[in-house]
Design an enzyme around this catalytic site. Structure first.
Site, PDB file in Angstrom:
ATOM      1  N   GLU A  40       0.819  -1.217   0.000  1.00 56.20           N
ATOM      2  CA  GLU A  40       0.000   0.000   0.000  1.00 56.20           C
ATOM      3  C   GLU A  40       0.852   1.265   0.000  1.00 56.20           C
ATOM      4  O   GLU A  40       0.505   2.250  -0.641  1.00 56.20           O
ATOM      5  CB  GLU A  40      -0.972   0.008   1.187  1.00 56.20           C
ATOM      6  CG  GLU A  40      -2.088  -1.034   1.078  1.00 56.20           C
ATOM      7  CD  GLU A  40      -2.958  -0.876  -0.164  1.00 56.20           C
ATOM      8  OE1 GLU A  40      -2.938   0.206  -0.788  1.00 56.20           O
ATOM      9  OE2 GLU A  40      -3.634  -1.853  -0.528  1.00 56.20           O
ATOM     10  N   TYR A 123      -6.500   6.855   3.466  1.00 59.52           N
ATOM     11  CA  TYR A 123      -6.617   5.759   2.511  1.00 59.52           C
ATOM     12  C   TYR A 123      -5.869   4.512   2.979  1.00 59.52           C
ATOM     13  O   TYR A 123      -6.440   3.409   3.041  1.00 59.52           O
ATOM     14  CB  TYR A 123      -6.105   6.141   1.102  1.00 59.52           C
ATOM     15  CG  TYR A 123      -5.857   4.875   0.318  1.00 59.52           C
ATOM     16  CD1 TYR A 123      -6.931   4.143  -0.166  1.00 59.52           C
ATOM     17  CD2 TYR A 123      -4.574   4.339   0.192  1.00 59.52           C
ATOM     18  CE1 TYR A 123      -6.737   2.918  -0.783  1.00 59.52           C
ATOM     19  CE2 TYR A 123      -4.377   3.129  -0.418  1.00 59.52           C
ATOM     20  CZ  TYR A 123      -5.452   2.415  -0.909  1.00 59.52           C
ATOM     21  OH  TYR A 123      -5.272   1.212  -1.483  1.00 59.52           O
ATOM     22  N   ASP A 141      -9.369   5.998  -2.516  1.00 59.04           N
ATOM     23  CA  ASP A 141      -8.244   6.506  -3.319  1.00 59.04           C
ATOM     24  C   ASP A 141      -8.799   7.182  -4.575  1.00 59.04           C
ATOM     25  O   ASP A 141     -10.006   7.383  -4.699  1.00 59.04           O
ATOM     26  CB  ASP A 141      -7.298   5.353  -3.681  1.00 59.04           C
ATOM     27  CG  ASP A 141      -7.924   4.449  -4.719  1.00 59.04           C
ATOM     28  OD1 ASP A 141      -9.171   4.386  -4.787  1.00 59.04           O
ATOM     29  OD2 ASP A 141      -7.178   3.810  -5.481  1.00 59.04           O
TER      30      ASP A 141
END
Length: 355
Positions: A40, A123, A141
Site C-alpha cells: 500500500e 486511505y 483513493d
DNA sequence: AAGCCGGGGAC
DNA sequence: GTCCCAGGCTT
C-alpha cells in the site's frame, strides 16, 4: 448528487465481477499485514505495474518489521531507487521502529491506530485495516473517487479533502460485513480496469452499469470534476559529470526538500558557458571536456531543463564522494533525473575500458 | 486550502 | 504535450 436504488445488487455485481477478473498480484497471494502495508505504501500515487518489480525485491531485502526498523538509510534508499516519493520509505522505517516500541513488533490492527503512524493516511489506514485485518473501513483513493462520482453523478471537486471525507462516509454504508477486503479492492480494480483514468469509461463491459446513474444519464464521461492544477516552474540546471581515473564525483543532497539525502552528480543552478565551467573547475586540472546531450526531467511541481558535460580531471580536487562503478551500482541511490547522465558515464567508462 | 514530494505510462 | 496514478505531510 443522486441516489443508488439497489445498493445490494450493486455490491453483489461488484464482488462477482471481482471474483472473476481480479488480477493476480504478488501482495494478494499472501495478504499478511506486513506485505499489505508494504504494497500500500508503494502503491501511493504509483501504478501497479511500476510497483511489481520493487515489491518482491523489498520483501527480500527487508523481510520483517524488525529488519526494516534496523535498516540503514542508504540501503533503504537504494532498494527504493527509481520509485520516487522517497519520504515514503523513510516514514516506513520510522513506522517500523514505532511498531517495535509500541506494538510488540507488529502493525496495529485498527484503522484508528494505523492512522496515527507516519506515512499512513486515511486511505492507507483503511486499506490495511480492511485487507489485512478485515475491519469494515473505507479505503478511498483516486480510483474510488472516480468510480463513485460517476455512480452517483457527484459534481464535487474530488481533489478537495471535504469531498474525500464525504465519500468515505457514503461508502462505509456499502461495505459488506463479510468481504470488506474484497469490496475495497474490487472498487479499485474496477477503477483501474473499467472505470478508467485517462480514458473513456468502458461502460459497455462494466458490471455496475445497471446501477450507475452516471451511465444511465449519459454523464459518466465528463466526471469526475477536478480543479485544474497549477503549472510547474522551470529550473535550468547544469550537470557536471566529473571523473578522475575510474571514479566519478558524487554528492549527497540535503536532509530536507526535493530528493532529500539521495546522491547526485555535481550540478549547478542555471546554465553556463564552457569557459565558465572550465574556470570553475580550474583549467589546469581539466584533462578533457565532453559536451553531453541536453535532457529534461519532470517532477510533480518542477521541471529541470538540463545541460551537461563530462569533465575529466587530473586529481581529486573537489570535496565529495569519489565513487566507483561498483559503488554506483550497489551502494549509492541516484534519482531518475540523472539517469541519462549515468548512462553517458557508463559509455565513457566503456570507451576508456575502465569496466 | 495550498504547496511540496517522483516517476512513468497511456492517450 | 496532458493527465493521473491503491496519497500523505507540511505550512
Amino acid at each position: 448528487m443522486e441516489k443508488i436504488h439497489d445498493k445490494k445488487r450493486l455490491v453483489i455485481n461488484l464482488l462477482d465481477w471481482y471474483d472473476e477478473h481480479a488480477r493476480v498480484l504478488p501482495w494478494r497471494e499472501e495478504a499478511t499485514p506486513y506485505r499489505v502495508w508494504v504494497s500500500e505504501i508503494m502503491l501511493q500515487q504509483t501504478r501497479v505495474e511500476a510497483v511489481k518489480p520493487y515489491f518482491e525485491r523489498f520483501l527480500k531485502a527487508f523481510p520483517s518489521i524488525s529488519s526494516l526498523a534496523n535498516a540503514k538509510d542508504d540501503e533503504l534508499s537504494k532498494v527504493w531507487e527509481g520509485l520516487g516519493y522517497y519520504n515514503r520509505v523513510k516514514n516506513m522505517k520510522k513506522c517500523a521502529q514505532m511498531c517495535m516500541e509500541l506494538y510488540d513488533g507488529k502493525l496495529p490492527s485498527t484503522y484508528e491506530q494505523l492512522l496515527q503512524l507516519p506515512g499512513i493516511g486515511s486511505y492507507t489506514a483503511g486499506a490495511v485495516a480492511s485487507i489485512a485485518f478485515k475491519e469494515k473501513a473505507a479505503a478511498v483513493d483516486g480510483n474510488v473517487l472516480r468510480v463513485f462520482s460517476r455512480l452517483l453523478v457527484s459534481e464535487d471537486d474530488i481533489l478537495k479533502e471535504s469531498t474525500k471525507k464525504k465519500f468515505q462516509k457514503i461508502i462505509l454504508d456499502y461495505i459488506p460485513e463479510e468481504r470488506c477486503d474484497a469490496f475495497n479492492q474490487a472498487l479499485m480494480e474496477i477503477g483501474a480496469l473499467v472505470c478508467a483514468p485517462n480514458a473513456a469509461p468502458r461502460c459497455n463491459i462494466c458490471p455496475l452499469a445497471q446501477d450507475c446513474i452516471g451511465y444511465q444519464n449519459g454523464k459518466a464521461h465528463y466526471l469526475p470534476i477536478k480543479k485544474a492544477k497549477k503549472q510547474r516552474r522551470i529550473e535550468k540546471r547544469t550537470i557536471l559529470v566529473v571523473v578522475w581515473k575510474d571514479k566519478v564525483l558524487l554528492y549527497q543532497r540535503p536532509e530536507k526538500g526535493l530528493l532529500s539525502k539521495m546522491y547526485e552528480f555535481k550540478n549547478l543552478e542555471d546554465h553556463y558557458l564552457k569557459k565558465d565551467i572550465i574556470n570553475r573547475i580550474g583549467a589546469k586540472h581539466v584533462l578533457s571536456y565532453k559536451k553531453l546531450k541536453d535532457a529534461k526531467h519532470v517532477f510533480s511541481h518542477i521541471e529541470w531543463h538540463m545541460k551537461a558535460c563530462l569533465i575529466e580531471v587530473d586529481e581529486p580536487i573537489e570535496e565529495g564522494i569519489w565513487c566507483t562503478k561498483e559503488e554506483l551500482e550497489h551502494t549509492y541511490a541516484i534519482p531518475s533525473a540523472f539517469q541519462t547522465y549515468k548512462e553517458s558515464l557508463y559509455e565513457w567508462w566503456k570507451e576508456k575500458s575502465y569496466e
